[in-house]
Design an enzyme around this catalytic site. Structure first.
Site, PDB file in Angstrom:
ATOM      1  N   ASP A 215       0.836  -1.318  -0.098  1.00  0.00           N
ATOM      2  CA  ASP A 215       0.086  -0.049   0.047  1.00  0.00           C
ATOM      3  C   ASP A 215       0.907   1.149   0.096  1.00  0.00           C
ATOM      4  OD1 ASP A 215      -2.207   1.502   0.258  1.00  0.00           O
ATOM      5  OD2 ASP A 215      -2.710   1.081   2.486  1.00  0.00           O
TER       6      ASP A 215
ATOM      7  N   ASP B 191      -2.889   2.694  -6.027  1.00  0.00           N
ATOM      8  CA  ASP B 191      -1.912   2.487  -5.131  1.00  0.00           C
ATOM      9  C   ASP B 191      -1.601   1.422  -4.224  1.00  0.00           C
ATOM     10  OD1 ASP B 191      -4.353   3.244  -3.645  1.00  0.00           O
ATOM     11  OD2 ASP B 191      -3.109   4.718  -2.288  1.00  0.00           O
ATOM     12  N   GLU B 192      -2.466   0.297  -4.291  1.00  0.00           N
ATOM     13  CA  GLU B 192      -2.412  -0.933  -3.579  1.00  0.00           C
ATOM     14  C   GLU B 192      -2.711  -2.143  -4.157  1.00  0.00           C
ATOM     15  OE1 GLU B 192      -5.402  -1.530  -0.440  1.00  0.00           O
ATOM     16  OE2 GLU B 192      -6.394   0.141  -0.998  1.00  0.00           O
TER      17      GLU B 192
END
Lengths: 372, 416
Positions: B41, B134-135
């Site tokens: 993350d 983003d993860e």
């Protein structure tokens, strides 16, 4: 009010009234039927504010008067009474109930005041004509499958009844479409109908109207204004608002120059379509028609479930053609054909296809192909 | 106990500092070299990209979000100290942190950074399940022989590369399933590396609130609380059948997750259920022209995403939030799925014309009931003979944009 009536006559009169009443009602009075007795006639009036139906029946009226009771409940009671029973309806002023007696059965139903019952505003009908029931039956029966249920295009949620020019002069024409298929049905124009404004008869009205048209001998009195339409037999009067919208210019949609002609037995064709469509994906239901010299191959290729193919002997002498359709649409138009062979006229695999029965242009259907 | 230096990637037996580089940034765990499911993350991703691209922002509190009426999409850790959180209304965030620099999101930059990170992850394993820009989950099972090092070392190297090559930091959670890996990545943010091993799973979970379970929001939490369930320990006291009887199939899931059991695989092509875009206005508006412009732009964004994912949708949804926060949604089922802006826009605009009156503070457009693009736009509308021309124009526009950029050609309508 007090009257006696034979159970069968009463049931028939109520059947139409109760079917107009909406099952889920937020306005209590709309669940009721208005009963009015006078002279030697009783009438039953029901409405959903868009459609109003009045059914008349002969009855022995002892005391004239009127009241309203639950349409569904009254219909259910009468339906469950034994055939041939003599039913007495009387209103009890003391309790405000309607008393129904038949043989040894007695029912007391709650009533609502007749003053609360909404009566549809009368309309100035600009056109009045009469048409035999079978003529109207054909016009609406053959068109109604194409009525759209799409709410965003509400003006397609009915049958567009209007006066137009057919090949052999003016016609009374019914058109329905949902954007994927279209039905255009013509009948000879009845006397006095020339001035009729085009109206969109709502789907529910078409369904209710159908019940007036079963009798082959019946003559239906039709009255039309810009906002309302009325269909009447001596005993039943069906009044409906028409859809307030403009029906699209359907004439642009009907292909005139399609030259590739396929003639096929409609029943055999429908059965074959139905068979191969069994393996089609539930959603798209795409069926491919491959046409070659007097041969039609119907095929379905659904990557997930399997494939199917069937060959039919047909009359076809134009260039080879492959074209796809939604199986449901093909089945629906094929089922409109009842006397002769179905004649399909194609242009290309991307253009609308026209279907008719033999060379009869008084009923034509247009169906949009899909990519397969 | 095996330990790993996150700075120089040296493996050693436990100690307070790395024997090679003396760094204190270590991760040590008995199962360090046997766990294989990870969740990566990025830390304050959008804000970090902004800081990287504009060094002047480096020491400032930065909030990424739209306008004064929008919500915080991301805020940097400096802003978080002041109490700013993502999804917080902007006015509230600015009250807490008035000196914050508010930056409008630059999605193309985030997409580019996300792609670069994705490429680094692809070098480690093909089993990647991105959850957002983003993860992502990574399944590193069986990669020891390929890379000559255990998953923990690979992950430490990944975050080090992200920092040195992209200037972005991330936190890693390493465990034995997705549920726990996702929890772990959140334990030690930012620049974190947390491990939840098999042996301590139960000890770790028992005292935690049920909110830690993915999918348990306010509503489920209230329902659980009504049943006397606050912590995982409470949950564990329930029989599986009782949980199912009370909470349906979700109850079965709770039973498993309370025991740290999660058999979901890391799936590259996790099925999308819907694609939607929405926008909150600076001022409530009822202006049909302005709203129509928004409907067009949102439809275009939805269509772009559908095209990028080779998907199409059968149901078009219009979402409106009124000034009093009342949410109105309207949906329309198309006869066949579409991925075209033109069809999504027309359906949404039709829904809008039949929707209640404004003013509105938010408008959203989405498609759902998704189908592969091969099933899309197969049938045509008799009453709309120009539709194929518009569709061809849209495809041509897409081709021009793919070559000359998104702004190379736009509809006049999108300027409203």
């Amino acid at each position: 009010m007090k009257l006696s009536i034979e159970r069968g006559t009463l049931l028939k009169a109520l059947a139409q009234a109760q079917s107009v009443v909406e099952r889920r009602n937020t306005i209590p009075i709309l669940a009721n039927v208005l009963i009015e007795a006078e002279g030697s006639t009783v009438s039953f009036r029901a409405t959903d504010l868009d459609i109003e139906v009045v059914d008349k029946a002969p009855a022995m009226v002892e005391r004239a008067g009127s009241t309203t009771v639950s349409a569904v409940m009254l219909h259910e009671i009468i339906r469950k009474l034994p055939d041939g029973a003599l039913v007495t309806l009387s209103d009890d002023a003391a309790t405000g109930r309607l008393v129904i007696t038949a043989g040894r059965s007695t029912f007391n139903l709650a009533t609502l005041p007749r003053e609360d019952f909404p009566v549809m505003a009368s309309s100035e009908y600009t056109t009045n004509f009469s048409a035999p029931a079978p003529v109207l039956r054909r016009l609406f029966d053959k068109a109604k499958f194409a009525i759209s249920t799409e709410e965003t295009r509400y003006y397609l949620n009915g049958v567009y009844m209007h006066v137009s020019n057919g090949e052999a002069g003016p016609v009374l024409r019914c058109v329905a479409t949902d954007g994927h298929r279209l039905a255009r049905i013509d009948a000879p124009l009845p006397a006095n109908a020339q001035t009729m404004p085009g109206v969109i008869v709502p789907r529910k009205t078409v369904g209710e109207l159908r019940k007036l048209l079963d009798d082959d001998e019946a003559i239906i009195a039709v009255s039309v204004s810009e906002t309302k339409v009325r269909f009447a037999t001596p005993l039943i009067t069906l009044t409906s608002k028409v859809i307030d919208g403009t029906f699209p210019d359907y004439t642009r949609v009907i292909p005139m120059g399609n030259s590739r002609r396929l003639e096929v037995d409609a029943t055999e064709f429908a059965k074959a379509v139905d068979r191969v469509a069994t393996v089609s994906s539930e959603r798209s239901r795409a069926v491919k028609l491959s046409l070659d010299e007097d041969r039609l191959i119907l095929s379905v290729n659904a990557p997930d479930s399997g494939n199917a193919e069937e060959e039919l002997a047909v009359a076809y002498s134009d260039e080879r053609l492959e074209i796809g359709f939604n199986a449901k649409y093909l089945l629906e138009i094929a089922s409109q054909v009842d006397r002769e062979n179905a004649v399909f006229l194609f242009n290309s695999s991307g253009d609308p296809t026209l279907m008719r029965e033999g060379n009869d242009t008084s009923a034509i259907y247009v169906v949009m192909p899909m990519r397969v | 106990m095996p330990a790993l230096c996150r700075d120089c990637l040296t493996s050693f037996e436990q100690g307070p500092r790395c024997p090679a580089c003396r760094s204190p940034r270590l991760v040590a765990h008995a199962e360090l070299n046997s766990l294989t499911i990870a969740h990566m993350d990025c830390d304050a991703f959008y804000a970090s990209v902004e800081k990287r691209d504009n060094p002047a922002l480096r020491d400032q509190p930065v909030i990424v979000g739209g306008g004064t009426r929008g919500v915080v999409s991301t805020c940097c850790y400096i802003a978080r100290i002041q109490g700013v959180r993502s999804a917080m209304p902007m006015f509230q965030a600015l009250k807490l942190c008035p000196q914050a620099v508010v930056v409008k999101p630059r999605f193309p930059a985030y997409v580019e950074a996300s792609r670069a990170i994705r490429a680094m992850m692809e070098a480690l394993t093909p089993a990647i399940e991105p959850l957002s820009l983003d993860e992502a989950f990574l399944d590193l099972t069986g990669t020891v022989r390929l890379h000559g090092m255990p998953p923990a070392t690979l992950l430490a190297r990944l975050t080090r590369e992200m920092e040195t090559q992209l200037g972005l930091t991330g936190s890693v959670g390493l465990s034995h399933n997705k549920f726990l890996a996702k929890i772990a990545s959140d334990l030690d943010k930012p620049r974190g590396f947390s491990v939840i091993g098999l042996t301590e799973t139960e000890r770790f979970l028992l005292p935690k609130s049920v909110r830690i379970i993915w999918g348990v929001g306010t509503a489920t939490q209230a329902a659980l609380e009504a049943a006397g369930i606050r912590t995982i320990a409470d949950l564990k006291r329930w029989d599986r059948t009782d949980l199912i009887a009370r909470f349906g199939s979700g109850g079965d899931r709770l039973w498993h997750l309370a025991r740290g059991l999660d058999s979901r695989r890391v799936n590259r092509d996790e099925k999308l259920k819907s694609i939607s875009k929405e926008t909150t206005f600076n001022e409530d508006t009822a202006d049909p022209d302005i709203l129509d412009g928004h409907i067009w732009r949102l439809s275009e964004q939805v269509a772009d995403r559908a095209k990028a994912k080779a998907l199409s949708g059968r149901t078009v949804t219009l979402k409106l939030k009124k000034g009093d926060f009342q949410i109105v949604t309207r949906r329309h089922a198309l006869p066949d799925p579409t991925q075209l802006t033109d069809r999504i826009y027309r359906a949404a605009a039709d829904l809008f014309s039949a929707a209640p009156q404004g003013p509105f503070r938010l408008i959203g457009v989405g498609i759902s009931d998704l189908a592969p693009e091969a099933a899309a736009d197969l049938s045509r509308d008799l009453l709309d003979p120009d539709a194929p021309k518009r569709a061809a124009a849209e495809r041509a526009t897409d081709a021009i944009r793919a070559r000359f950029g998104a702004q190379a050609i736009i509809k006049g309508r999108s300027l409203r």
